[in-house]
Design a protein around this motif. Structure first.
Motif, PDB file in Angstrom:
ATOM      1  N   ALA A 102       0.820  -1.214   0.000  1.00 11.23           N
ATOM      2  CA  ALA A 102       0.000   0.000   0.000  1.00 11.23           C
ATOM      3  C   ALA A 102       0.854   1.264   0.000  1.00 11.23           C
ATOM      4  O   ALA A 102       0.462   2.295  -0.553  1.00 11.23           O
ATOM      5  N   SER A 103       2.039   1.188   0.583  1.00 11.10           N
ATOM      6  CA  SER A 103       2.915   2.369   0.649  1.00 11.10           C
ATOM      7  C   SER A 103       3.434   2.783  -0.718  1.00 11.10           C
ATOM      8  O   SER A 103       3.942   3.892  -0.888  1.00 11.10           O
ATOM      9  N   TYR A 104       3.305   1.913  -1.703  1.00 11.63           N
ATOM     10  CA  TYR A 104       3.764   2.226  -3.058  1.00 11.63           C
ATOM     11  C   TYR A 104       2.672   2.897  -3.895  1.00 11.63           C
ATOM     12  O   TYR A 104       2.885   3.177  -5.078  1.00 11.63           O
ATOM     13  N   PHE A 105       1.510   3.146  -3.282  1.00 15.55           N
ATOM     14  CA  PHE A 105       0.397   3.756  -4.007  1.00 15.55           C
ATOM     15  C   PHE A 105      -0.005   5.079  -3.377  1.00 15.55           C
ATOM     16  O   PHE A 105       0.044   5.231  -2.150  1.00 15.55           O
ATOM     17  N   PRO A 106      -0.455   6.012  -4.206  1.00 15.95           N
ATOM     18  CA  PRO A 106      -0.977   7.277  -3.670  1.00 15.95           C
ATOM     19  C   PRO A 106      -2.375   7.077  -3.097  1.00 15.95           C
ATOM     20  O   PRO A 106      -3.064   6.108  -3.452  1.00 15.95           O
ATOM     21  N   ASP A 107      -2.792   7.942  -2.223  1.00 16.37           N
ATOM     22  CA  ASP A 107      -4.176   7.927  -1.752  1.00 16.37           C
ATOM     23  C   ASP A 107      -5.098   8.172  -2.932  1.00 16.37           C
ATOM     24  O   ASP A 107      -4.750   8.919  -3.849  1.00 16.37           O
ATOM     25  N   PRO A 108      -6.270   7.570  -2.957  1.00 13.72           N
ATOM     26  CA  PRO A 108      -6.864   6.699  -1.929  1.00 13.72           C
ATOM     27  C   PRO A 108      -6.691   5.202  -2.223  1.00 13.72           C
ATOM     28  O   PRO A 108      -7.458   4.389  -1.704  1.00 13.72           O
ATOM     29  N   LEU A 109      -5.715   4.828  -3.053  1.00 12.09           N
ATOM     30  CA  LEU A 109      -5.506   3.414  -3.388  1.00 12.09           C
ATOM     31  C   LEU A 109      -4.769   2.709  -2.255  1.00 12.09           C
ATOM     32  O   LEU A 109      -3.547   2.560  -2.278  1.00 12.09           O
ATOM     33  N   LYS A 110      -5.510   2.259  -1.268  1.00 16.24           N
ATOM     34  CA  LYS A 110      -4.889   1.727  -0.060  1.00 16.24           C
ATOM     35  C   LYS A 110      -5.471   0.397   0.426  1.00 16.24           C
ATOM     36  O   LYS A 110      -5.035  -0.119   1.453  1.00 16.24           O
ATOM     37  N   VAL A 111      -6.451  -0.160  -0.292  1.00 12.82           N
ATOM     38  CA  VAL A 111      -7.069  -1.417   0.142  1.00 12.82           C
ATOM     39  C   VAL A 111      -6.670  -2.530  -0.821  1.00 12.82           C
ATOM     40  O   VAL A 111      -6.773  -2.375  -2.046  1.00 12.82           O
ATOM     41  N   ILE A 112      -6.235  -3.667  -0.273  1.00 16.27           N
ATOM     42  CA  ILE A 112      -5.609  -4.708  -1.082  1.00 16.27           C
ATOM     43  C   ILE A 112      -6.330  -6.044  -0.928  1.00 16.27           C
ATOM     44  O   ILE A 112      -6.625  -6.483   0.192  1.00 16.27           O
ATOM     45  N   TYR A 113      -6.597  -6.672  -2.069  1.00 13.82           N
ATOM     46  CA  TYR A 113      -7.092  -8.049  -2.113  1.00 13.82           C
ATOM     47  C   TYR A 113      -6.006  -8.887  -2.778  1.00 13.82           C
ATOM     48  O   TYR A 113      -5.532  -8.553  -3.865  1.00 13.82           O
ATOM     49  N   LEU A 114      -5.604  -9.976  -2.156  1.00 17.01           N
ATOM     50  CA  LEU A 114      -4.552 -10.825  -2.704  1.00 17.01           C
ATOM     51  C   LEU A 114      -5.150 -12.057  -3.383  1.00 17.01           C
ATOM     52  O   LEU A 114      -6.079 -12.679  -2.860  1.00 17.01           O
ATOM     53  N   THR A 115      -4.606 -12.377  -4.533  1.00 19.68           N
ATOM     54  CA  THR A 115      -5.089 -13.503  -5.338  1.00 19.68           C
ATOM     55  C   THR A 115      -3.893 -14.384  -5.716  1.00 19.68           C
ATOM     56  O   THR A 115      -2.799 -14.227  -5.186  1.00 19.68           O
ATOM     57  N   ASN A 116      -4.126 -15.286  -6.671  1.00 16.98           N
ATOM     58  CA  ASN A 116      -3.081 -16.222  -7.069  1.00 16.98           C
ATOM     59  C   ASN A 116      -2.573 -16.020  -8.490  1.00 16.98           C
ATOM     60  O   ASN A 116      -1.606 -16.663  -8.891  1.00 16.98           O
ATOM     61  N   SER A 117      -3.224 -15.149  -9.257  1.00 17.68           N
ATOM     62  CA  SER A 117      -2.815 -14.940 -10.647  1.00 17.68           C
ATOM     63  C   SER A 117      -3.399 -13.629 -11.162  1.00 17.68           C
ATOM     64  O   SER A 117      -4.273 -13.026 -10.532  1.00 17.68           O
ATOM     65  N   GLY A 118      -2.933 -13.225 -12.337  1.00 19.39           N
ATOM     66  CA  GLY A 118      -3.460 -12.021 -12.970  1.00 19.39           C
ATOM     67  C   GLY A 118      -4.878 -12.199 -13.462  1.00 19.39           C
ATOM     68  O   GLY A 118      -5.710 -11.295 -13.349  1.00 19.39           O
ATOM     69  N   SER A 119      -5.178 -13.364 -14.014  1.00 16.09           N
ATOM     70  CA  SER A 119      -6.553 -13.623 -14.473  1.00 16.09           C
ATOM     71  C   SER A 119      -7.531 -13.519 -13.308  1.00 16.09           C
ATOM     72  O   SER A 119      -8.607 -12.935 -13.421  1.00 16.09           O
TER      73      SER A 119
END
Length: 516
Positions: free
Chosen positions: A159-176
């Motif tokens: 999250a620290s690599y993104f500007p506000d308001p992009l701060k919420v993260i969902y983790l997955t297993n692939s790009g698709s």
């Protein structure tokens, strides 16, 4: 231009456990040492560029035979495995280290495709490997139903690599999977259904993302991707409009440009095409626009500099959100910026990523705003392996390594050098139509001739492709017609590595032109 030397060690040195210790990046060695230990003492037939040195000693391969592997590949692996196998004479990979790969015979290759733009900081990078081993010794797997440090440490760091308001993260297993999730979130948040992407784009192969993807090779004759509409890709080389000042790249197209300073006619024309799509092909209110900052599978296609700014404005006017697919462009690959969207001076509402996020470890992510994330809580979304402790430890180490090794700067410096020199080969050879990209996201589009811009036929592409491999370099292919060579290496490659490839590519083009 290059000194000719007699050297029968070269790439076979690793087979006997010797350290590669020669110097010079663009000299020549004899062809006898170019393929394997067995062929090292054959009568040489031509001079080949000499591979830069490498001090890593791979293990000697003692596994099953190549014949046995191919037998199993044909009988037990999915038929698609054989369909996508590169080269008439496949490469049987045994081990990797940083920018290098070794096959089962001990032959060393410079990897300029990075497992399809996936290995970001280097094969088996010592720091990342150590982080994986450390986590494996503590905890292999648990899920989000419990609270564990690796997940939270990584989410905060990413999250620290993104500007506000992009701060919420969902983790997955692939790009698709990440793009599939982004589609669902966009529709839930906006209450709208239709999504727009570019022609020639690739956003995944799941039943949903297949609709986003606009390339016939990746389509099946079944219902898929309902609500997905493709608009014209603003390709300033192959498209109907383009000039010599359109794109943000060290190398511009060879097309003439009559635009006044600070104005891009091509951008205006392509925006008109997007407006046409909005008034003819979708409802007045839409869910989202998906766009790669630079097309990946499409062949490193770049857009006019201001296109995404204008496009984002049009999409938001119709209630849609803007999604940047950073699966191939993220994590410093474009050099100037950590994220590809930053090079367009836009702020998306959602960012998807995978590939380089884990340096080859299966992982993906969606990053969005708290507001959009809140709308997703209307139901329960559970991902068994998303945010796996080992994946998080690996991905966290990747971020640290990019910073500590200066990987992003290296991508900029080596990539700019590579593109500048490739542009000289474009001027030398009639069959190179375009050189483009940023950092180490590079495309070289091949044509029958510069005037027609017709794609170079597949048999010719394959001949050059195979020749480059036989001289020790692995690259990729892409584009709607398979007409673009893709250069997307681990971002640890050096200028000497780049010069070696340039010499190899030059020679392979010379070989092809002589035959033609």
């Amino acid at each position: 231009m290059y000194k000719v030397i007699s050297c029968l060690t070269g790439r076979r040195a690793a087979v006997s456990g010797q350290s590669c210790s020669w110097s010079g990046s663009a000299k020549f060695h004899l062809a006898g040492g170019a393929s394997s230990q067995k062929s090292a003492f054959k009568q040489p037939t031509e001079d080949l560029p000499e591979m830069p040195p490498c001090n890593f000693r791979p293990e000697q391969y003692k596994g099953m035979s190549k014949e046995r592997m191919m037998e199993i590949r044909k009988r037990n692996c999915s038929p698609m495995t054989m369909k996508v196998t590169y080269y008439k004479k496949p490469v049987f990979i045994h081990q990797g280290y940083m920018q290098w790969l070794w096959d089962v015979d001990g032959t060393r290759y410079l990897d300029l495709f990075a497992g399809v733009a996936t290995v970001s900081v280097g094969h088996c990078h010592p720091k990342v490997t150590a982080a994986a081993k450390q986590q494996l010794d503590k905890l292999w797997h648990t899920t989000n139903i419990y609270v564990y440090p690796a997940l939270h440490e990584y989410c905060e760091k990413l999250a620290s690599y993104f500007p506000d308001p992009l701060k919420v993260i969902y983790l997955t297993n692939s790009g698709s999977e990440a793009n599939d999730l982004a589609m669902l979130m966009a529709r839930l948040y906006t209450g709208n259904f239709d999504i727009i992407t570019f022609r020639g784009s690739y956003h995944g192969g799941s039943p949903q993302t297949m609709g986003l993807t606009s390339n016939a090779a990746y389509k099946y004759p079944v219902a898929n991707g309902l609500g997905c509409t493709n608009t014209m890709c603003p390709d300033v080389f192959r498209g109907p409009w383009g000039g010599s000042h359109c794109r943000d790249s060290p190398v511009q197209t060879i097309r003439d440009c009559g635009c006044a300073p600070g104005h891009c006619m091509a951008n205006d024309r392509y925006i008109e095409q997007l407006k046409e799509t909005l008034v003819t092909s979708v409802p007045n209110r839409i869910a989202a626009f998906f766009g790669e900052p630079i097309q990946g599978v499409g062949g490193a296609v770049q857009y006019p500099k201001n296109f995404l700014q204008d496009a984002y404005k049009l999409i938001r006017e119709r209630g849609g959100i803007c999604i940047a697919d950073e699966v191939q462009t993220g994590f410093g690959r474009t050099g100037n910026h950590f994220w590809g969207f930053e090079g367009h001076d836009v702020l998306p509402d959602m960012v998807t990523m995978a590939k380089g996020i884990g340096n080859g470890f299966p992982m993906g992510a969606v990053v969005t705003t708290p507001e959009i994330a809140a709308s997703f809580s209307k139901g329960v979304h559970f991902n068994t392996f998303g945010g796996n402790p080992v994946a998080c430890a690996v991905a966290s180490s990747v971020l640290d390594t990019i910073r500590e090794d200066g990987t992003q700067r290296n991508s900029l410096e080596v990539g700019t050098h590579l593109m500048t020199e490739l542009a000289k080969l474009r001027d030398k050879y009639e069959i190179i139509g375009d050189v483009r990209g940023k950092g180490l996201q590079i495309g070289v589009e091949m044509v029958k001739d510069k005037a027609s811009r017709e794609p170079l036929p597949a048999d010719a592409m394959n001949e050059i492709f195979e020749d480059v491999k036989d001289m020790g370099v692995l690259i990729g292919k892409g584009g709607l017609y398979g007409q673009t060579f893709r250069i997307k290496p681990p971002m640890c490659i050096t200028r000497d590595d780049a010069d070696f490839f340039l010499a190899v590519f030059d020679k392979s083009l010379h070989n092809y032109m002589e035959k033609r």
